[in-house]
Design an enzyme around this catalytic site. Structure first.
Site, PDB file in Angstrom:
ATOM      1  N   LYS A 181       0.851  -1.202   0.000  1.00  0.00           N
ATOM      2  CA  LYS A 181       0.000   0.000   0.000  1.00  0.00           C
ATOM      3  C   LYS A 181       0.882   1.245   0.000  1.00  0.00           C
ATOM      4  O   LYS A 181       1.592   1.511   0.957  1.00  0.00           O
ATOM      5  CB  LYS A 181      -0.899   0.051   1.235  1.00  0.00           C
ATOM      6  CG  LYS A 181      -1.928   1.177   1.076  1.00  0.00           C
ATOM      7  CD  LYS A 181      -2.534   1.644   2.373  1.00  0.00           C
ATOM      8  CE  LYS A 181      -1.801   2.771   3.033  1.00  0.00           C
ATOM      9  NZ  LYS A 181      -1.837   4.059   2.325  1.00  0.00           N
ATOM     10  N   GLU A 255      10.297   0.682  10.342  1.00  0.00           N
ATOM     11  CA  GLU A 255      11.285   1.712  10.016  1.00  0.00           C
ATOM     12  C   GLU A 255      10.601   3.033  10.333  1.00  0.00           C
ATOM     13  O   GLU A 255       9.724   3.466   9.588  1.00  0.00           O
ATOM     14  CB  GLU A 255      11.549   1.604   8.509  1.00  0.00           C
ATOM     15  CG  GLU A 255      12.827   2.157   8.031  1.00  0.00           C
ATOM     16  CD  GLU A 255      13.956   1.249   8.409  1.00  0.00           C
ATOM     17  OE1 GLU A 255      14.671   1.614   9.343  1.00  0.00           O
ATOM     18  OE2 GLU A 255      14.129   0.188   7.779  1.00  0.00           O
ATOM     19  N   CYS A 289      13.571  10.361   7.038  1.00  0.00           N
ATOM     20  CA  CYS A 289      13.523   9.867   8.422  1.00  0.00           C
ATOM     21  C   CYS A 289      14.883   9.981   9.092  1.00  0.00           C
ATOM     22  O   CYS A 289      14.971  10.188  10.297  1.00  0.00           O
ATOM     23  CB  CYS A 289      13.013   8.430   8.450  1.00  0.00           C
ATOM     24  SG  CYS A 289      13.789   7.388   7.236  1.00  0.00           S
ATOM     25  N   GLU A 386      10.219  15.110  15.697  1.00  0.00           N
ATOM     26  CA  GLU A 386      10.563  15.038  14.271  1.00  0.00           C
ATOM     27  C   GLU A 386       9.714  16.070  13.531  1.00  0.00           C
ATOM     28  O   GLU A 386       8.482  16.005  13.560  1.00  0.00           O
ATOM     29  CB  GLU A 386      10.257  13.626  13.765  1.00  0.00           C
ATOM     30  CG  GLU A 386      10.743  13.394  12.359  1.00  0.00           C
ATOM     31  CD  GLU A 386      10.494  11.965  11.874  1.00  0.00           C
ATOM     32  OE1 GLU A 386       9.420  11.410  12.148  1.00  0.00           O
ATOM     33  OE2 GLU A 386      11.392  11.419  11.214  1.00  0.00           O
TER      34      GLU A 386
HETATM   35  P1  NDP Z   1       2.054   7.652   8.633  1.00  0.00           P
HETATM   36  O1  NDP Z   1       2.873   6.812   9.532  1.00  0.00           O
HETATM   37  O2  NDP Z   1       0.661   7.950   9.024  1.00  0.00           O
HETATM   38  O3  NDP Z   1       2.003   6.978   7.183  1.00  0.00           O
HETATM   39  C1  NDP Z   1       2.836   5.972   6.684  1.00  0.00           C
HETATM   40  C2  NDP Z   1       2.020   4.929   5.931  1.00  0.00           C
HETATM   41  O4  NDP Z   1       1.190   4.196   6.837  1.00  0.00           O
HETATM   42  C3  NDP Z   1       1.075   5.529   4.892  1.00  0.00           C
HETATM   43  O5  NDP Z   1       0.969   4.660   3.789  1.00  0.00           O
HETATM   44  C4  NDP Z   1      -0.219   5.595   5.673  1.00  0.00           C
HETATM   45  O6  NDP Z   1      -1.323   5.684   4.855  1.00  0.00           O
HETATM   46  C5  NDP Z   1      -0.165   4.283   6.438  1.00  0.00           C
HETATM   47  N1  NDP Z   1      -0.997   4.234   7.638  1.00  0.00           N
HETATM   48  C6  NDP Z   1      -1.550   5.261   8.344  1.00  0.00           C
HETATM   49  N2  NDP Z   1      -2.232   4.776   9.415  1.00  0.00           N
HETATM   50  C7  NDP Z   1      -2.105   3.439   9.387  1.00  0.00           C
HETATM   51  C8  NDP Z   1      -2.558   2.373  10.243  1.00  0.00           C
HETATM   52  N3  NDP Z   1      -3.269   2.611  11.338  1.00  0.00           N
HETATM   53  N4  NDP Z   1      -2.211   1.102   9.934  1.00  0.00           N
HETATM   54  C9  NDP Z   1      -1.457   0.845   8.840  1.00  0.00           C
HETATM   55  N5  NDP Z   1      -1.009   1.800   7.992  1.00  0.00           N
HETATM   56  C10 NDP Z   1      -1.310   3.081   8.261  1.00  0.00           C
HETATM   57  O7  NDP Z   1       2.811   8.984   8.354  1.00  0.00           O
HETATM   58  P2  NDP Z   1       2.164  10.342   7.791  1.00  0.00           P
HETATM   59  O8  NDP Z   1       2.196  10.303   6.345  1.00  0.00           O
HETATM   60  O9  NDP Z   1       0.846  10.645   8.421  1.00  0.00           O
HETATM   61  O10 NDP Z   1       3.200  11.378   8.353  1.00  0.00           O
HETATM   62  C11 NDP Z   1       3.122  11.790   9.713  1.00  0.00           C
HETATM   63  C12 NDP Z   1       4.491  12.016  10.281  1.00  0.00           C
HETATM   64  O11 NDP Z   1       5.203  10.804  10.275  1.00  0.00           O
HETATM   65  C13 NDP Z   1       5.362  12.944   9.472  1.00  0.00           C
HETATM   66  O12 NDP Z   1       5.150  14.250   9.799  1.00  0.00           O
HETATM   67  C14 NDP Z   1       6.718  12.477   9.845  1.00  0.00           C
HETATM   68  O13 NDP Z   1       7.133  13.095  11.030  1.00  0.00           O
HETATM   69  C15 NDP Z   1       6.559  11.025  10.084  1.00  0.00           C
HETATM   70  N6  NDP Z   1       6.985  10.196   8.946  1.00  0.00           N
HETATM   71  C16 NDP Z   1       8.126   9.503   9.067  1.00  0.00           C
HETATM   72  C17 NDP Z   1       8.563   8.736   8.022  1.00  0.00           C
HETATM   73  C18 NDP Z   1       9.800   7.964   8.115  1.00  0.00           C
HETATM   74  O14 NDP Z   1      10.303   7.517   7.095  1.00  0.00           O
HETATM   75  N7  NDP Z   1      10.318   7.742   9.281  1.00  0.00           N
HETATM   76  C19 NDP Z   1       7.866   8.678   6.761  1.00  0.00           C
HETATM   77  C20 NDP Z   1       6.626   9.414   6.738  1.00  0.00           C
HETATM   78  C21 NDP Z   1       6.240  10.138   7.806  1.00  0.00           C
HETATM   79  P3  NDP Z   1      -1.817   7.138   4.398  1.00  0.00           P
HETATM   80  O15 NDP Z   1      -0.715   7.762   3.638  1.00  0.00           O
HETATM   81  O16 NDP Z   1      -2.962   6.824   3.536  1.00  0.00           O
HETATM   82  O17 NDP Z   1      -2.178   7.866   5.660  1.00  0.00           O
END
Ligand code: NDP
Length: 475
Positions: A181, A255, A289, A386
């Site tokens: 996904k 991760e 990240c 972050e």
């Molecule tokens: P999320 O952790 O919400 O999203 C990452 C992925 O998980 C997306 O595909 C998201 O879908 C999906 N997801 C969301 N909720 C669930 C759930 N309950 N169960 C399974 N999958 C889920 O990150 P965000 O995009 O909301 O970003 C929020 C914050 O996270 C950022 O501001 C940043 O600080 C941090 N972040 C860190 C990352 C890293 O690489 N360490 C990467 C991205 C974000 P969908 O996109 O549809 O919500």
């Protein structure tokens, strides 16, 4: 400073359909529900396409397709699986320009980065793991390591195609099948990858792509037919997933976030360090990240370093991500922009000093200028949380022990950088920093042969390298 004429990359090379279905069992299928969402170009707010929203029944269909494909794919000799992976890698190289433009349109990152960093690494990951597919017996996981089954993979929006490659390449090399996904704001390159799977004649069901929101991700990770979950994203969602999978047989790698220290000692070559700091926090608008979001600089050189850094930041060009001269692209979404603004305002309110270079901001789209906070205390939110944006928090230290203390004073532990000419100091630091990756006189360097992953709240498990195979094998 030089003036640059516009040098936009043409977007004619991409062919975006108005609407996309789900990629299940090697075919485009319509979701059972009516819901569709628009994906926009964050640099212009232009709608690029509509994508399907997969519900539980759609996820179930995808998992069943992957389960059906598993016996054939896992029984195939590794050398045969490798042929598919090599083919995918070559198609990615052939279509690299198209994929780079598509990534830039959907994500907002500068074309220079999608073209020169993301796409070469995507192809390299497939080439690298293709090479392992027929050598798994020699990887150190026993004479006959077995795949796990169906891998449910959920990825974020900051490196959409690269995170897909990190997840899919090792999974397939080991003989697993996949349901992936992509993030809701960046689905287009994953959907283009579905086409590449068809082009490569990958057997149906080996890779399935379901688009949707967090609920789709939750349905995937909690599906009883999924044998292994791989997640990259926020610590908050990682925690939810770890909780829901606790005590059951599913293998899990996480991760998650980071708040990395980039540590500059007084003997470091300062000009080089400035480039490393810029690359550490302003690469990909800081949506990384492992970004070096905390600069720890030795007090004796802090003033000189900051002056050089500010001078350098004055030369960065923010604007059209498709322009080949652009250094700083758009913020990926309105939500992320709001989060960066909120934390930056908290930084000011808590007493840190905010600075940005003079930098015209386009009228449309989501933008945030490169920003530096000085006078930051360890207790400030901008030193602890972050931000995931182009915002650097600067702290100082006097001794190596103090640098270690401050660098480790975070719930995260994904990466760190150390700048010094002394090899002994470098090693002394590296052995004390609680971070999965420690870069020496560089930052944000990635290679498919190197394992990557976190300590503490940055997650567990390693991706990349030989270590990355372990997550996809029953060992
Ligand atoms: P999320 O952790 O919400 O999203 C990452 C992925 O998980 C997306 O595909 C998201 O879908 C999906 N997801 C969301 N909720 C669930 C759930 N309950 N169960 C399974 N999958 C889920 O990150 P965000 O995009 O909301 O970003 C929020 C914050 O996270 C950022 O501001 C940043 O600080 C941090 N972040 C860190 C990352 C890293 O690489 N360490 C990467 C991205 C974000 P969908 O996109 O549809 O919500």
């Amino acid at each position: 400073m030089f003036e640059y004429a516009p040098a936009p990359e043409s977007r004619d090379i991409v062919d975006i359909r108005p609407s996309y279905g789900l990629f299940i069992n090697g075919e485009w299928v319509e979701p059972q529900g009516e819901e569709r969402h628009k994906t926009v170009n964050p640099a212009t707010e232009e709608v690029l396409a509509e994508v399907a929203w997969a519900g539980e029944a759609d996820v179930d269909r995808a998992v069943q397709a992957a389960a059906k494909a598993f016996p054939v794919w896992s029984a195939m000799p590794g050398a045969e699986r490798a042929k598919y992976l090599f083919r995918i890698a070559r198609i990615i190289q052939e279509r690299a320009r198209e994929l780079a433009v598509l990534e830039t349109l959907d994500n907002g990152k500068p074309i220079r980065e999608s073209r020169d960093v993301d796409l070469p690494l995507v192809a390299a990951h497939f080439f690298y793991y293709a090479g392992w597919a027929d050598k798994l017996s020699y990887a150190g996981f026993g004479p006959d390591p077995r795949p796990l089954g169906v891998a449910g993979q959920v990825i974020p929006w900051n490196f959409p195609l690269l995170m897909l490659a990190w997840k899919i390449a090792p999974a397939l090399a080991c003989g697993n099948t996949v349901v992936l996904k992509p993030a809701e704001t960046t689905p287009l390159t994953a959907l283009a990858f579905a086409e590449i799977c068809r082009q490569a004649d990958l057997p149906p069901g080996v890779v399935n792509i379901v688009t949707g929101a967090g609920e789709t991700g939750a349905a995937l990770v909690n599906h009883p037919g999924v044998d292994k979950v791989a997640f990259t994203g926020s610590t908050e969602v990682g925690r939810l997933i770890a909780r829901s999978l606790a005590g059951i047989r599913k293998k899990l790698t996480l991760e998650l976030g980071g708040k990395a220290a980039n540590i500059v000692f007084e003997d470091a070559p300062l000009d080089q360090a400035v480039e490393g700091i810029v690359n550490g926090i302003f690469f990909n608008q800081g949506h990384v990240c492992c970004a070096g979001s905390r600069l720890l600089v030795q007090e004796s050189v802090a003033a000189d370093l900051l002056e050089a850094l500010k001078r350098r930041l004055g030369t960065l060009r923010l604007g059209d991500p498709l322009d080949k001269n652009t250094d700083i692209g758009a913020i990926n979404s309105a939500e992320q922009l709001a989060k960066i603004r909120e934390l930056s305002e908290a930084g000011e309110a808590e007493g840190a000093e905010r600075w940005s270079p003079a930098c015209p901001i386009p009228d449309r789209g989501y933008w945030f200028p490169p920003t530096v906070f000085t006078g930051v205390a360890q207790s400030h939110r901008i030193a602890r949380e972050e931000i995931f944006g182009p915002v650097l928090s600067v702290l100082t230290f006097r001794t190596p022990a103090e640098a270690v203390e401050k660098a480790n004073n975070t719930p995260y532990g994904l990466s760190a950088g150390v700048w010094t000419e002394k090899g002994s100091l470098m090693l002394w630091m590296a052995s004390r920093l609680r971070a999965g990756v420690v870069w020496s006189n560089t930052f944000n360097r990635f290679d498919p042969t190197s394992p990557f992953g976190g300590y503490k709240e940055s997650g567990y498990g390693r991706e990349g390298g030989r270590h990355g195979l372990e997550a996809y094998l029953a060992v």
